[in-house]
Design a protein around this motif. Sequence first.
Motif, mmCIF file in Angstrom:
data_model
loop_
_atom_site.group_PDB
_atom_site.id
_atom_site.type_symbol
_atom_site.label_atom_id
_atom_site.label_comp_id
_atom_site.label_asym_id
_atom_site.label_seq_id
_atom_site.Cartn_x
_atom_site.Cartn_y
_atom_site.Cartn_z
ATOM 1 N N LEU A 48 -62.162 -67.195 3.485
ATOM 2 C CA LEU A 48 -61.527 -66.394 4.532
ATOM 3 C C LEU A 48 -62.146 -65.000 4.561
ATOM 4 O O LEU A 48 -62.411 -64.442 5.627
ATOM 5 C CB LEU A 48 -60.012 -66.317 4.308
ATOM 6 C CG LEU A 48 -59.228 -67.595 4.643
ATOM 7 C CD1 LEU A 48 -57.764 -67.459 4.216
ATOM 8 C CD2 LEU A 48 -59.299 -67.910 6.137
ATOM 9 N N GLU A 49 -62.396 -64.467 3.380
ATOM 10 C CA GLU A 49 -62.981 -63.131 3.325
ATOM 11 C C GLU A 49 -64.362 -63.120 3.979
ATOM 12 O O GLU A 49 -64.689 -62.220 4.758
ATOM 13 C CB GLU A 49 -63.047 -62.641 1.878
ATOM 14 C CG GLU A 49 -63.162 -61.129 1.810
ATOM 15 C CD GLU A 49 -63.322 -60.610 0.391
ATOM 16 O OE1 GLU A 49 -62.723 -61.207 -0.533
ATOM 17 O OE2 GLU A 49 -64.073 -59.623 0.228
ATOM 18 N N GLU A 50 -65.147 -64.144 3.661
ATOM 19 C CA GLU A 50 -66.488 -64.257 4.258
ATOM 20 C C GLU A 50 -66.426 -64.281 5.783
ATOM 21 O O GLU A 50 -67.325 -63.792 6.462
ATOM 22 C CB GLU A 50 -67.165 -65.563 3.805
ATOM 23 C CG GLU A 50 -67.836 -65.484 2.441
ATOM 24 C CD GLU A 50 -68.266 -66.877 1.971
ATOM 25 O OE1 GLU A 50 -68.211 -67.107 0.755
ATOM 26 O OE2 GLU A 50 -68.639 -67.717 2.835
ATOM 27 N N GLU A 51 -65.351 -64.892 6.306
ATOM 28 C CA GLU A 51 -65.196 -65.002 7.758
ATOM 29 C C GLU A 51 -64.486 -63.793 8.347
ATOM 30 O O GLU A 51 -64.178 -63.766 9.548
ATOM 31 C CB GLU A 51 -64.404 -66.266 8.125
ATOM 32 C CG GLU A 51 -65.089 -67.572 7.736
ATOM 33 C CD GLU A 51 -66.425 -67.772 8.435
ATOM 34 O OE1 GLU A 51 -66.493 -67.582 9.653
ATOM 35 O OE2 GLU A 51 -67.415 -68.100 7.743
ATOM 36 N N GLY A 52 -64.152 -62.814 7.506
ATOM 37 C CA GLY A 52 -63.446 -61.629 7.972
ATOM 38 C C GLY A 52 -62.013 -61.932 8.374
ATOM 39 O O GLY A 52 -61.427 -61.268 9.228
ATOM 40 N N GLN A 53 -61.445 -62.960 7.759
ATOM 41 C CA GLN A 53 -60.075 -63.381 8.094
ATOM 42 C C GLN A 53 -59.138 -63.154 6.913
ATOM 43 O O GLN A 53 -59.577 -62.991 5.782
ATOM 44 C CB GLN A 53 -60.077 -64.872 8.417
ATOM 45 C CG GLN A 53 -60.985 -65.198 9.563
ATOM 46 C CD GLN A 53 -60.261 -65.999 10.623
ATOM 47 O OE1 GLN A 53 -59.040 -65.949 10.762
ATOM 48 N NE2 GLN A 53 -61.027 -66.757 11.374
ATOM 49 N N ALA A 54 -57.837 -63.180 7.228
ATOM 50 C CA ALA A 54 -56.856 -62.984 6.163
ATOM 51 C C ALA A 54 -55.863 -64.143 6.160
ATOM 52 O O ALA A 54 -55.744 -64.886 7.126
ATOM 53 C CB ALA A 54 -56.108 -61.678 6.398
#
Length: 191
Positions: A99-105
């Motif tokens: 999720l972090e890699e995708e800029g998501q939380a």
Amino acid sequence: MNIILLGPPGAGKGTQAGILVKERGMVQLSTGDMLREAKDSGTDMGKRVAEVMARGELVTDEIVIGLIREKLKTVKAAGFIFDGFPRTLAQADALAELLEEEGQALDAVIEMQVDDDVLVQRIVNRAKEAAAAGQPVRADDNAESMKVRLMEYYKKTSPLIGYYYAKGDLHSIDGLGQIDEVAGAIKAILG
Ligand code: ADP
């Protein structure tokens, strides 16, 4: 909004995920469904996991993390509902990284609590109903596999409850009510 539905087999995660998809246009990512598709398509991976699933055991972290990674890289959505994933601490860590890699939380983890006797009964009934309707019965929807699935849940997945509690993401609800009551409890959390 990205959420995890957490709970033992038969808790109703798939049912509630379906409602969220319909009402909010979120995308359901069910590793169980993905693995069954792989099995049906007869790929090497599908063949390897079929027996493990039929016994009620967990397939390897590597395989399911690979499936989720692929989806997160290719599917664009207003929000994901993780259904049946993560099931181990290693999967939970991998999800956080992806999720972090995708800029998501991750916005919420909803734990659906259901009494164990009810779970076994639900699964056995699900198999009976499918058989009576002439639909395919899941290879792992029988009392024997169900015992293994519950054991796997308590040994490997239930530690995630403490993990997400500590992270401050956990919301626990009663999964025993009617489908719309449970949906209402989820709505109260998500707003
Ligand atoms: P249920 O929650 O009713 O047990 P699922 O459809 O979520 O059913 O999963 C069915 C089976 O697929 C599991 O018993 C396991 O063998 C495999 N599986 C699904 N998701 C995972 C996962 N995240 N990690 C490992 N195995 C999984």
